[in-house]
Scaffold this active site. Structure first.
Site, PDB file in Angstrom:
ATOM      1  N   GLU A   1      50.063  48.140  94.253  1.00 29.64           N
ATOM      2  CA  GLU A   1      50.003  49.033  93.090  1.00 29.64           C
ATOM      3  C   GLU A   1      49.009  50.174  93.254  1.00 29.64           C
ATOM      4  O   GLU A   1      49.150  51.225  92.626  1.00 29.64           O
ATOM      5  CB  GLU A   1      49.690  48.242  91.816  1.00 29.64           C
ATOM      6  CG  GLU A   1      50.828  47.340  91.353  1.00 29.64           C
ATOM      7  CD  GLU A   1      50.823  45.957  91.997  1.00 29.64           C
ATOM      8  OE1 GLU A   1      50.062  45.752  92.964  1.00 29.64           O
ATOM      9  OE2 GLU A   1      51.574  45.090  91.530  1.00 29.64           O
TER      10      GLU A   1
ATOM     11  N   PHE B   1      49.427  33.463  81.733  1.00 34.50           N
ATOM     12  CA  PHE B   1      49.658  33.780  83.142  1.00 34.50           C
ATOM     13  C   PHE B   1      49.799  35.293  83.327  1.00 34.50           C
ATOM     14  O   PHE B   1      50.535  35.948  82.594  1.00 34.50           O
ATOM     15  CB  PHE B   1      50.925  33.067  83.633  1.00 34.50           C
ATOM     16  CG  PHE B   1      51.258  33.403  85.061  1.00 34.50           C
ATOM     17  CD1 PHE B   1      50.387  33.051  86.084  1.00 34.50           C
ATOM     18  CD2 PHE B   1      52.410  34.091  85.379  1.00 34.50           C
ATOM     19  CE1 PHE B   1      50.676  33.368  87.400  1.00 34.50           C
ATOM     20  CE2 PHE B   1      52.700  34.419  86.704  1.00 34.50           C
ATOM     21  CZ  PHE B   1      51.826  34.058  87.717  1.00 34.50           C
ATOM     22  N   GLN B   2      49.112  35.821  84.290  1.00 29.35           N
ATOM     23  CA  GLN B   2      49.090  37.260  84.578  1.00 29.35           C
ATOM     24  C   GLN B   2      48.708  38.092  83.364  1.00 29.35           C
ATOM     25  O   GLN B   2      49.167  39.216  83.191  1.00 29.35           O
ATOM     26  CB  GLN B   2      50.425  37.725  85.175  1.00 29.35           C
ATOM     27  CG  GLN B   2      50.643  37.147  86.587  1.00 29.35           C
ATOM     28  CD  GLN B   2      51.725  37.825  87.371  1.00 29.35           C
ATOM     29  OE1 GLN B   2      52.716  38.302  86.817  1.00 29.35           O
ATOM     30  NE2 GLN B   2      51.575  37.864  88.694  1.00 29.35           N
TER      31      GLN B   2
ATOM     32  N   LYS C   1      55.729  42.341  76.596  1.00 29.36           N
ATOM     33  CA  LYS C   1      57.115  42.078  76.954  1.00 29.36           C
ATOM     34  C   LYS C   1      58.024  41.991  75.721  1.00 29.36           C
ATOM     35  O   LYS C   1      59.178  42.441  75.755  1.00 29.36           O
ATOM     36  CB  LYS C   1      57.192  40.787  77.775  1.00 29.36           C
ATOM     37  CG  LYS C   1      58.485  40.655  78.541  1.00 29.36           C
ATOM     38  CD  LYS C   1      58.427  39.528  79.560  1.00 29.36           C
ATOM     39  CE  LYS C   1      59.752  39.448  80.304  1.00 29.36           C
ATOM     40  NZ  LYS C   1      59.764  38.352  81.295  1.00 29.36           N
TER      41      LYS C   1
ATOM     42  N   MET D   1      31.645  58.465 108.864  1.00 35.42           N
ATOM     43  CA  MET D   1      30.642  58.994 107.935  1.00 35.42           C
ATOM     44  C   MET D   1      29.537  57.964 107.696  1.00 35.42           C
ATOM     45  O   MET D   1      28.367  58.318 107.569  1.00 35.42           O
ATOM     46  CB  MET D   1      31.313  59.412 106.618  1.00 35.42           C
ATOM     47  CG  MET D   1      30.477  60.342 105.772  1.00 35.42           C
ATOM     48  SD  MET D   1      30.015  61.875 106.614  1.00 35.42           S
ATOM     49  CE  MET D   1      31.261  63.008 106.046  1.00 35.42           C
TER      50      MET D   1
END
Lengths: 185, 586
Positions: free
Chosen positions: B52, B114-115, B164, B482
């Protein structure tokens, strides 16, 4: 309220090389009364390291779902200007007014002060309460609860007077503030 | 036009109505209804990323190269938290992005389902604004408002968290109208009186400089055109931040090169000595200012910015003009002409000859080699061999990014995409994919480092799937360069964990992903190899083996002023330049 100490001055700090004067300002913030709006405001202060001395919030116009947040903050004048601008970036904020920059404003706070004592201490507490125009809202044979409204300084003074007499605890609302005169914010 | 549909259908309809052509995303339980709605349409191409974070950077690359709002769709919990780095990146660089996240159903919110994660809580600090949609009735308004907020004023990322059950619920969809937002009305036009005052200051200036930034790019191509006009009218020198490269052409007469920590000697010294600085869409970032109490000490400062909170934040200015750069520049160009103003030509000539003396130091010079490929040489050759094409450059973060900024020269806006504010390693590859999808006709090159590229290497798979012929040009010095450079500067050359050990074979890696892999380590072969890369119709991973010890110079060491740069030919041991106070800085 979790006042943060400013980080040590670095050459990148905006106040580097300047003698910064600390001022106390009262900001009135009109917001949409929606979930999370207070978290946005408080998160801004913690995230950017600004101070909050006092913060109050309540709905002030039910029909339009508007709340008014009053924040007392301290910092250098340029920091306080930044705070106002940063607050204005928060989308559900309608208006930010730095009352301390205006001609005159009133601020009031309500406190409930519990004092414990017997005999002479008890009468002394009552006398001082009267002098401060505090109301007794609860009494037992060995305690009082005073309700006192006023500018923060007045409440501080009263609490200090109660301390040697038998101060138990204090609950304060934080400051609400409004400008003098006919104009709204 | 209003129509009954489900929340998921509304999301897809609103994206179509907002002109979204590509949606970067990754499915999961809490966004399945939206994925189902996407299945039934063809207007929006869904681009399946492999992580993502890649979706967020790809949306940024899409936005920055096209000027449109970038859009991503991720699931709840880990989908949302993985997107956080990209959202923060978009916030820091003011990139318009709308991120739709799935959420567990409303009745489960707060139950550690969940999630589940507190997406609006987590993203409050890394978005311009965010929403949790609690009722289907609010969804159409919020969808359109999110696009308005993302692209208006100072652009930024907006998150819409949709539970949802709201995706399944039915409601009435309203198409976008001219939004009259309740509270958000950024000031677009600048105050005319102040603009006139600015022009009067400019007409009197003896050592003026334009200091331009990403705001000019964000204000659209017209702002860049107007900047060029104003620079031509006044004859003033122009420098730019990393974010603003391309607004003024690198071949333009008045160009001084980039300023700041790794900017040119002439740009930084001109900033230090100027008597009038005109900051346009730039925010006085610490990479730009160096030591603040020694920043442009003899100057008056004008600051043009759409965000009032950028003004007087780090540097106090003498005149602030709040407004969109394009509008303010338009007024300036018009009034400079109509009021027949002219610059102080004699002083300006002296100023330019001073600038030419600084320029003669050739601060981007480096020691050439015929044994190893110098990283600067590699960028230089890439620039020369891609000249005349529509080339878009993205980068990762580190030395290679600065060398790209110094040695690749941009003529147009929206051709240069780099993570400036947040400095996100792993930005360049997904951003290149987003840029390529928005510009199918362009050559898109991610100038990368071997360490950065590994941070989002999985997106090679996305490039393959969507036939994005992006070129990953890795300046491979086997170090987080760097970090290594700063360890040399500050920590006695103790290279703690900055060596890129156990590197993959990038050629085989490319082949494993079905792309073309190439390697070059000999300067004599470089041109032909770069040409082969450019000519290839496929995605290419180019492993360019470069000098391992090269430092990125010139440099304003931390805690120093603009006129205290380390130049490439300094004989001083760079380990002794920074004092203890400077070591505290980043």
């Amino acid at each position: 309220m979790n006042a943060q100490t400013p980080a040590a001055l670095s050459p990148y700090s905006s106040s580097a090389g300047k003698a910064s004067r600390t001022e106390t300002h009262t900001l009135s913030v009109l917001v949409d009364n929606e979930p999370g709006v207070l978290a946005r405001v408080v998160g801004l202060f913690s995230g950017r390291g600004y101070n909050i001395e006092s913060l109050t919030v309540a709905e002030v116009a039910h029909a339009q779902a508007l709340s008014r947040i009053t924040i007392v903050t301290t910092g250098a004048p340029e920091t306080i200007e930044q705070i106002s601008h940063q607050l204005e970036r928060i989308v559900p904020i309608h208006k930010v007014t730095d009352l301390s920059l205006l001609d005159g404003f009133l601020q009031r706070e309500l406190a409930m002060i519990k004092v414990r004592g017997k005999g002479e201490a008890r009468t002394e507490a009552l006398r001082l309460g009267e002098a401060f125009r505090a109301r007794v809202i609860d009494a037992t044979t060995e305690s009082f609860i005073f309700e006192l409204t006023g500018a923060p300084k007045k409440i501080d003074d009263f609490v200090e007077l109660m301390r040697p007499i038998g101060l138990v605890e204090v609950a304060r609302t934080g400051v609400a503030a409004i400008t003098r005169g006919p104009q709204g914010m | 036009m209003s129509k009954t549909m489900t929340g998921a259908e509304m999301v897809v309809q609103a994206l179509q109505d907002q002109g979204v052509t590509h949606l970067f995303g990754y499915p999961g339980g809490a966004v399945l209804p939206i994925y189902d709605a996407l299945f039934h349409q063809t207007k929006i191409q869904h681009v399946l990323v492999r992580h993502e974070q890649g979706a967020a950077h790809a949306a940024e690359g899409y936005a920055r190269s096209s000027g449109k709002v970038g859009c991503l769709l991720v699931t709840s919990g880990p989908g949302a938290t993985n997107a956080v780095t990209g959202l923060t990146d978009a916030l820091m660089d003011s990139i318009p992005v709308v991120c739709i996240t799935g959420q567990v159903p409303t009745h489960l919110i707060g139950s550690d389902a969940f999630q589940e994660c507190d997406t609006v809580g987590i993203t409050r600090h890394c978005t311009k604004h965010n929403y949790l949609v609690r009722k289907i009735e609010d969804l159409p308004r919020i969808l359109h408002e999110a696009f308005y907020i993302a692209r208006s004023g100072r652009p930024g990322p907006v998150v819409i968290d949709i539970p949802k059950d709201v995706q399944f619920a039915s409601g009435i969809y309203q198409p976008p109208k001219n939004i009259q937002h309740k509270t958000y009305h950024p000031q677009i036009k600048g105050d005319l009186a102040k603009i006139k005052q600015a022009l009067a200051m400019m007409a009197k200036a003896k050592k003026p400089i334009f200091y331009t930034g990403g705001g000019v790019i964000n204000a659209g191509p017209a702002a860049s055109t107007l900047l060029r006009e104003l620079a031509a009218q006044t004859g003033f020198p122009v420098t730019s931040t990393l974010m603003g490269l391309g607004a003024y052409p690198a071949t333009g007469r008045n160009w001084l090169g980039m300023l700041g920590m790794h900017g040119s000697y002439e740009a930084n010294n001109a900033m230090h000595d100027c008597d009038l600085m005109i900051a346009v869409g730039a925010r006085f970032d610490d990479r730009i200012t160096g030591r603040l109490d020694a920043f442009a000490p003899y100057s008056k400062k004008i600051h043009i910015d759409i965000d009032p909170s950028s003004i007087n934040k780090n540097v106090a200015v003498d005149l602030a003009i709040v407004g969109d750069c394009a509008h303010v520049l338009e007024d300036m160009v018009r009034l400079w002409r109509s009021e027949s103003l002219s610059a102080d030509k004699k002083s300006l000539a002296d100023w330019w000859s001073q600038i030419d003396r600084w320029r003669a130091r050739k601060s981007f010079a480096y020691r050439k080699s015929d044994k190893t490929i110098k990283p600067q040489y590699a960028v230089e050759r890439l620039y020369e061999l891609t000249k005349g094409r529509k080339t878009l450059i993205t980068t990762e973060v580190g030395q290679h990014q600065m060398w790209a900024a110094q040695h690749f020269h941009f003529e147009e806006p929206n051709r240069w995409m780099t993570s400036g504010g947040l400095g996100t390693m792993g930005y360049g590859l997904p951003a290149a994919i987003g840029a390529q999808l928005a510009n199918r006709d362009a050559l898109v090159v991610d100038i990368a480092g071997e360490a950065s590229i590994l941070m989002n290497i999985q997106e090679l798979s996305t490039a393959k799937q969507y036939r994005c012929p992006v070129k990953i040009f890795i300046l491979n010095n086997e170090y987080m360069g760097m970090v290594r450079q700063w360890q040399e500067l500050l920590h006695g050359g103790r290279y703690s964990s900055s060596y890129s050990e156990a590197l993959p074979d990038f050629v085989k890696l490319a082949e494993a992903y079905g792309l073309k892999g190439m390697r070059c380590s000999n300067p004599a072969d470089l041109d032909a190899a770069i040409q082969e890369m450019i000519d290839s119709p496929e995605g290419v991973v180019f492993d360019c083996i470069v000098d391992k010890a090269e430092n990125c110079l010139p440099m304003i060491p931390s805690g120093k002023a603009h006129n205290e740069m380390i130049l490439p030919d300094a004989d001083e041991d760079i380990g002794n330049v920074i004092d203890d106070k400077g070591k505290m800085l980043v």
